[in-house]
Design a protein around this motif. Structure first.
Motif, mmCIF file in Angstrom:
data_model
loop_
_atom_site.group_PDB
_atom_site.id
_atom_site.type_symbol
_atom_site.label_atom_id
_atom_site.label_comp_id
_atom_site.label_asym_id
_atom_site.label_seq_id
_atom_site.Cartn_x
_atom_site.Cartn_y
_atom_site.Cartn_z
ATOM 1 N N ASP A 130 42.792 38.956 46.083
ATOM 2 C CA ASP A 130 41.296 38.831 45.430
ATOM 3 C C ASP A 130 40.986 39.823 45.607
ATOM 4 O O ASP A 130 39.702 39.721 44.696
ATOM 5 C CB ASP A 130 40.868 38.144 47.222
ATOM 6 N N ILE A 131 40.769 41.280 45.889
ATOM 7 C CA ILE A 131 40.031 42.189 45.681
ATOM 8 C C ILE A 131 40.138 42.637 44.547
ATOM 9 O O ILE A 131 39.911 42.991 43.564
ATOM 10 C CB ILE A 131 39.496 43.562 46.393
ATOM 11 N N ASN A 173 38.575 41.035 42.192
ATOM 12 C CA ASN A 173 37.599 40.576 41.436
ATOM 13 C C ASN A 173 37.468 41.000 40.271
ATOM 14 O O ASN A 173 36.738 42.412 39.855
ATOM 15 C CB ASN A 173 36.964 41.189 42.696
ATOM 16 N N ILE A 209 30.381 44.197 47.801
ATOM 17 C CA ILE A 209 30.737 43.261 47.196
ATOM 18 C C ILE A 209 31.514 42.517 48.873
ATOM 19 O O ILE A 209 31.821 41.634 48.403
ATOM 20 C CB ILE A 209 31.806 43.841 45.911
ATOM 21 N N THR A 247 31.775 38.309 48.937
ATOM 22 C CA THR A 247 32.609 37.580 49.159
ATOM 23 C C THR A 247 32.669 36.792 50.550
ATOM 24 O O THR A 247 32.955 35.530 50.880
ATOM 25 C CB THR A 247 34.187 38.441 49.347
#
Length: 127
Positions: free
Chosen positions: A5-6, A9, A89, A93
């Motif tokens: 996911d990161i 991003n 960040i 999330t």
């Protein structure tokens, strides 16, 4: 929050790209997403060898991937800038603060590892 996911991003990718661009102007070698992924995978490999749990390894990969995002602002004190950026960040999330990879000030990786890894049976504390 998962490593994949990161890596996907958009804000993280933009910061890594801008940081790499800034460092290129200063004559540094690659600090792109390739570098970020390499650091994340190497950090994970070290923790796997040491027997850390999968969840902790995943969280360290998240932190390691973002370790140079502060270069988008400035090379000097990039670790501190990156910590602040990463904190925001991760909040955006919706990451549970109890699950945050590391204290924001410990995100930067240099040399082997400068992670402050905490576990109930804490065997390592690298500052």
């Amino acid at each position: 929050m998962k490593y994949k996911d990161i890596k996907e991003n958009e804000e993280v990718q933009t910061l890594i790209s801008k940081g790499n661009e800034n460092l290129g102007i200063l004559g540094y070698t690659d600090h792109s997403e390739v570098h970020a992924a390499l650091v994340a995978e190497r950090a994970a490999s070290i923790l796997e060898i040491l027997g850390y749990k999968k969840k902790q390894i995943e969280l360290v990969k998240v932190a390691a991937y973002m370790h140079d995002i502060g270069n988008a602002i400035n090379r000097s004190r990039h670790a501190e800038y990156g910590s602040l950026l990463a904190n925001d960040i991760l909040k955006e999330t919706g990451m549970d603060r109890q699950e945050a990879p590391l204290p924001p000030s410990c995100l930067h990786v240099r040399g082997l590892l400068h992670f402050w890894i905490q576990e109930e049976d804490s065997r390592l504390r690298w500052h």
